[in-house]
Design a protein around this motif. Structure first.
Motif, PDB file in Angstrom:
ATOM      1  N   ARG A  96      -0.174 -29.082  14.719  1.00 26.51           N
ATOM      2  CA  ARG A  96      -0.568 -29.053  13.311  1.00 26.51           C
ATOM      3  C   ARG A  96      -0.639 -30.472  12.759  1.00 26.51           C
ATOM      4  O   ARG A  96      -1.666 -30.899  12.259  1.00 26.51           O
ATOM      5  CB  ARG A  96       0.400 -28.225  12.466  1.00 26.51           C
ATOM      6  CG  ARG A  96       0.072 -28.308  10.975  1.00 26.51           C
ATOM      7  CD  ARG A  96       0.978 -27.451  10.104  1.00 26.51           C
ATOM      8  NE  ARG A  96       0.658 -27.613   8.686  1.00 26.51           N
ATOM      9  CZ  ARG A  96       1.232 -26.931   7.695  1.00 26.51           C
ATOM     10  NH1 ARG A  96       2.160 -26.038   7.976  1.00 26.51           N
ATOM     11  NH2 ARG A  96       0.882 -27.139   6.443  1.00 26.51           N
ATOM     12  N   TYR A  97       0.472 -31.205  12.857  1.00 30.73           N
ATOM     13  CA  TYR A  97       0.544 -32.561  12.323  1.00 30.73           C
ATOM     14  C   TYR A  97       0.188 -33.575  13.406  1.00 30.73           C
ATOM     15  O   TYR A  97       0.446 -33.358  14.587  1.00 30.73           O
ATOM     16  CB  TYR A  97       1.952 -32.869  11.804  1.00 30.73           C
ATOM     17  CG  TYR A  97       2.476 -31.852  10.841  1.00 30.73           C
ATOM     18  CD1 TYR A  97       2.021 -31.803   9.523  1.00 30.73           C
ATOM     19  CD2 TYR A  97       3.425 -30.914  11.246  1.00 30.73           C
ATOM     20  CE1 TYR A  97       2.508 -30.847   8.647  1.00 30.73           C
ATOM     21  CE2 TYR A  97       3.913 -29.964  10.371  1.00 30.73           C
ATOM     22  CZ  TYR A  97       3.445 -29.927   9.075  1.00 30.73           C
ATOM     23  OH  TYR A  97       3.914 -28.980   8.212  1.00 30.73           O
ATOM     24  N   LEU A  98      -0.373 -34.690  12.987  1.00 23.69           N
ATOM     25  CA  LEU A  98      -0.532 -35.852  13.846  1.00 23.69           C
ATOM     26  C   LEU A  98       0.319 -36.969  13.266  1.00 23.69           C
ATOM     27  O   LEU A  98       0.310 -37.202  12.046  1.00 23.69           O
ATOM     28  CB  LEU A  98      -1.986 -36.305  13.935  1.00 23.69           C
ATOM     29  CG  LEU A  98      -2.882 -35.594  14.969  1.00 23.69           C
ATOM     30  CD1 LEU A  98      -3.161 -34.164  14.540  1.00 23.69           C
ATOM     31  CD2 LEU A  98      -4.199 -36.358  15.149  1.00 23.69           C
ATOM     32  N   PHE A  99       1.061 -37.664  14.133  1.00 17.83           N
ATOM     33  CA  PHE A  99       1.932 -38.758  13.732  1.00 17.83           C
ATOM     34  C   PHE A  99       1.392 -40.026  14.389  1.00 17.83           C
ATOM     35  O   PHE A  99       1.508 -40.209  15.598  1.00 17.83           O
ATOM     36  CB  PHE A  99       3.366 -38.482  14.172  1.00 17.83           C
ATOM     37  CG  PHE A  99       3.931 -37.205  13.607  1.00 17.83           C
ATOM     38  CD1 PHE A  99       4.604 -37.200  12.395  1.00 17.83           C
ATOM     39  CD2 PHE A  99       3.765 -35.995  14.276  1.00 17.83           C
ATOM     40  CE1 PHE A  99       5.114 -36.019  11.861  1.00 17.83           C
ATOM     41  CE2 PHE A  99       4.265 -34.813  13.758  1.00 17.83           C
ATOM     42  CZ  PHE A  99       4.943 -34.826  12.543  1.00 17.83           C
ATOM     43  N   ALA A 100       0.764 -40.887  13.586  1.00 15.58           N
ATOM     44  CA  ALA A 100       0.122 -42.104  14.088  1.00 15.58           C
ATOM     45  C   ALA A 100       1.068 -43.275  13.889  1.00 15.58           C
ATOM     46  O   ALA A 100       1.411 -43.625  12.751  1.00 15.58           O
ATOM     47  CB  ALA A 100      -1.189 -42.347  13.357  1.00 15.58           C
ATOM     48  N   ALA A 101       1.476 -43.900  14.997  1.00 15.16           N
ATOM     49  CA  ALA A 101       2.486 -44.957  14.947  1.00 15.16           C
ATOM     50  C   ALA A 101       1.886 -46.317  15.247  1.00 15.16           C
ATOM     51  O   ALA A 101       1.036 -46.457  16.132  1.00 15.16           O
ATOM     52  CB  ALA A 101       3.599 -44.653  15.953  1.00 15.16           C
ATOM     53  N   ASP A 102       2.334 -47.325  14.493  1.00 15.73           N
ATOM     54  CA  ASP A 102       2.073 -48.718  14.845  1.00 15.73           C
ATOM     55  C   ASP A 102       3.404 -49.464  14.796  1.00 15.73           C
ATOM     56  O   ASP A 102       4.467 -48.843  14.736  1.00 15.73           O
ATOM     57  CB  ASP A 102       0.991 -49.347  13.962  1.00 15.73           C
ATOM     58  CG  ASP A 102       1.431 -49.582  12.530  1.00 15.73           C
ATOM     59  OD1 ASP A 102       2.605 -49.289  12.187  1.00 15.73           O
ATOM     60  OD2 ASP A 102       0.607 -50.074  11.729  1.00 15.73           O
ATOM     61  N   ALA A 103       3.382 -50.784  14.804  1.00 16.21           N
ATOM     62  CA  ALA A 103       4.615 -51.563  14.915  1.00 16.21           C
ATOM     63  C   ALA A 103       5.481 -51.517  13.666  1.00 16.21           C
ATOM     64  O   ALA A 103       6.632 -51.967  13.699  1.00 16.21           O
ATOM     65  CB  ALA A 103       4.290 -53.014  15.255  1.00 16.21           C
ATOM     66  N   SER A 104       4.958 -50.977  12.562  1.00 17.31           N
ATOM     67  CA  SER A 104       5.746 -50.993  11.326  1.00 17.31           C
ATOM     68  C   SER A 104       5.933 -49.624  10.688  1.00 17.31           C
ATOM     69  O   SER A 104       6.453 -49.541   9.569  1.00 17.31           O
ATOM     70  CB  SER A 104       5.092 -51.932  10.299  1.00 17.31           C
ATOM     71  OG  SER A 104       3.776 -51.511   9.996  1.00 17.31           O
ATOM     72  N   GLY A 105       5.549 -48.564  11.376  1.00 17.20           N
ATOM     73  CA  GLY A 105       5.780 -47.254  10.782  1.00 17.20           C
ATOM     74  C   GLY A 105       4.922 -46.160  11.397  1.00 17.20           C
ATOM     75  O   GLY A 105       4.211 -46.371  12.385  1.00 17.20           O
ATOM     76  N   VAL A 106       5.013 -44.986  10.784  1.00 13.85           N
ATOM     77  CA  VAL A 106       4.295 -43.800  11.251  1.00 13.85           C
ATOM     78  C   VAL A 106       3.572 -43.162  10.070  1.00 13.85           C
ATOM     79  O   VAL A 106       4.177 -42.921   9.018  1.00 13.85           O
ATOM     80  CB  VAL A 106       5.271 -42.770  11.867  1.00 13.85           C
ATOM     81  CG1 VAL A 106       4.543 -41.481  12.246  1.00 13.85           C
ATOM     82  CG2 VAL A 106       5.969 -43.362  13.086  1.00 13.85           C
ATOM     83  N   SER A 107       2.276 -42.907  10.227  1.00 10.46           N
ATOM     84  CA  SER A 107       1.506 -42.160   9.236  1.00 10.46           C
ATOM     85  C   SER A 107       1.447 -40.705   9.658  1.00 10.46           C
ATOM     86  O   SER A 107       1.298 -40.398  10.845  1.00 10.46           O
ATOM     87  CB  SER A 107       0.081 -42.711   9.112  1.00 10.46           C
ATOM     88  OG  SER A 107       0.085 -44.034   8.626  1.00 10.46           O
ATOM     89  N   VAL A 108       1.549 -39.790   8.686  1.00 10.22           N
ATOM     90  CA  VAL A 108       1.577 -38.360   8.977  1.00 10.22           C
ATOM     91  C   VAL A 108       0.316 -37.697   8.444  1.00 10.22           C
ATOM     92  O   VAL A 108      -0.011 -37.824   7.259  1.00 10.22           O
ATOM     93  CB  VAL A 108       2.818 -37.689   8.366  1.00 10.22           C
ATOM     94  CG1 VAL A 108       2.902 -36.225   8.801  1.00 10.22           C
ATOM     95  CG2 VAL A 108       4.097 -38.441   8.755  1.00 10.22           C
ATOM     96  N   VAL A 109      -0.390 -36.984   9.318  1.00  5.30           N
ATOM     97  CA  VAL A 109      -1.599 -36.244   8.967  1.00  5.30           C
ATOM     98  C   VAL A 109      -1.313 -34.755   9.127  1.00  5.30           C
ATOM     99  O   VAL A 109      -0.806 -34.326  10.169  1.00  5.30           O
ATOM    100  CB  VAL A 109      -2.770 -36.631   9.886  1.00  5.30           C
ATOM    101  CG1 VAL A 109      -4.018 -35.806   9.554  1.00  5.30           C
ATOM    102  CG2 VAL A 109      -3.070 -38.120   9.803  1.00  5.30           C
ATOM    103  N   ASP A 110      -1.630 -33.963   8.111  1.00  5.41           N
ATOM    104  CA  ASP A 110      -1.556 -32.510   8.211  1.00  5.41           C
ATOM    105  C   ASP A 110      -2.976 -32.001   8.426  1.00  5.41           C
ATOM    106  O   ASP A 110      -3.825 -32.106   7.544  1.00  5.41           O
ATOM    107  CB  ASP A 110      -0.959 -31.917   6.933  1.00  5.41           C
ATOM    108  CG  ASP A 110      -0.796 -30.402   6.997  1.00  5.41           C
ATOM    109  OD1 ASP A 110      -1.219 -29.779   7.995  1.00  5.41           O
ATOM    110  OD2 ASP A 110      -0.259 -29.825   6.019  1.00  5.41           O
TER     111      ASP A 110
END
Length: 408
Positions: A96-110
């Motif tokens: 359901r969710y996608l968690f996109a990570a880089d060196a400074s955090g995670v973005s959450v997509v529903d």
């Protein structure tokens, strides 16, 4: 020599919620969009503002190198742009969710599509897709999810800062990012693995259990060099140097069981697990030696020989014991999960992406497999039971650097 299993530990304070396993059957042809139904009487999985559907709204949600998010509906083959998130170095999804990570955090997509497994029947939902926001932290995070997208927790571990975060998954389902806890441990490789409304933290060569507010439960258990996690209907798997730990509940008490590699095993350890979501058997590459199969019901490992070295592997765990593997030249192999014999192979599909070191993912559900090729600019739907036939090929406008099958 493999050390003997550690004693299990138990605490009446830990409760594991029922796991949800999402099993989706897709056809190779487009079909009409799912029709909305009245909410079911038991309301399991129901979320305010979501429509219940007659069948799963399955799609491929992808993120390109700039962070632009797209969703391809596999029923009508229409594509929608969902907005932009941080440019990803890694992406994890629970379906359901996608968690996109880089060196400074995670973005959450529903993605706005999901399935609720009520053991003897399923509920399917669609809501408006959303970009939920960001979870800050230091280093490209590892993310671990359960098999429920509306209850329990989602674990995020930031290796550079040593921050272990448990997100409230029910809050995510309502469009909010809420941290149940944020704890600091030693920086380095680590995992936060949800277990119902609780979580296990594997870092600094040990595993500890925590309540939703971060309080510790029971004694620590050794887990040297933790890497790789997956949740099945049986429990949560955490990879360690000498095997795996299985976190589950017996009655209302938590149990941590050690599943050591077979005595005398010399094949490289498993560091990443994959399967058809929720199924009890999971697969992992044993680099240069074949593939490891871990049966979480039998608490046993099997080293499966492969006809050639493979770079990814996933267990379908169906009646035919199919195992899917990806070769270095970009072919998808269909293997017999009992003997390792090759049943079928596709033509080379993602050789250029693998040669360029681009992220390629092989995802399996009950009847189809999905594969992305960032260099090739393609995504494929593969009928693995029909000679690894290419059922559909998609050429999205935005290059699918990372993708997930959603709605299942």
């Amino acid at each position: 020599m493999i050390p003997p299993p550690s004693p299990r530990f138990v605490s009446p304070r830990l409760v594991l919620l029922p796991a949800a396993v999402l099993l989706v059957a897709l056809s190779g042809c487009a079909a009409p969009a799912p029709a909305a139904l009245e909410p079911s009487a038991d309301t399991h999985g129901e979320i305010a503002g979501a429509a219940e559907l007659a069948e799963p709204a399955v799609g491929l949600t992808s993120i390109d190198s700039a962070g632009d998010v797209s969703h391809l509906d596999l029923l009508d083959e229409e594509t929608a742009d969902l907005g932009s998130v941080r440019a990803p170095a890694a992406v994890h999804s629970d379906g359901r969710y996608l968690f996109a990570a880089d060196a400074s955090g995670v973005s959450v997509v529903d993605s706005g599509v999901w399935t609720w497994d009520h053991v003897d029947h399923f509920h399917y939902y669609r809501a408006e897709p959303k970009l939920l926001g960001d979870v800050p932290g230091g280093g490209v995070a590892t993310v671990a999810t359960s098999t429920s997208s509306t209850t329990g927790g989602t674990g995020v571990f930031f290796p550079d800062s040593g921050e272990a975060v448990l997100l409230d998954t029910e809050a995510l389902s309502k469009g909010e990012i809420v941290e149940s806890f944020r704890l600091r441990v030693a920086p380095g490789p680590g995992l936060v693995v949800p277990a119902g409304s609780f979580a296990a933290i594997a870092a600094a060569d040990e595993l500890t259990l925590h309540t939703a507010d971060g309080s510790t439960v029971g004694d620590a258990v050794s887990c040297a060099e933790p890497a790789g996690t997956i949740t099945t209907r049986v429990g949560a798997v955490i990879g360690c140097r000498d095997g795996a730990l299985l976190v589950l509940v017996e009655g209302e008490e938590p149990v941590v069981e050690r599943i050591p590699y077979p005595e005398g095993a010399t094949a490289p350890r498993a560091t990443a697990f994959a399967n058809r979501e929720g199924r009890p058997t999971v697969a992992a590459v044993a680099e240069g030696a074949g593939a490891w199969l871990l049966d979480t019901r039998a608490r046993s490992w099997t080293l499966l020989p492969t006809p050639e070295p493979v770079v990814q592997v996933t267990a379908v765990d169906d009646k035919d014991a199919n195992v899917l593997a990806l070769t270095a030249d970009g072919r998808v192999l269909v293997l017999d999960g009992e003997t390792g014999a090759q049943r079928a192979a596709s033509v080379p599909l993602v050789g250029a992406s693998l040669a360029a070191g681009q992220p390629v993912s092989l995802i399996a559900d009950q009847q189809r497999a999905y594969l992305n090729g960032p260099v090739e600019g393609r995504m494929w739907e593969i009928d693995f039971a029909d000679g690894a036939r290419i059922a559909r090929e998609f050429a999205p406008e935005r290059t699918p650097l990372f993708f997930a099958e959603t709605g299942r």
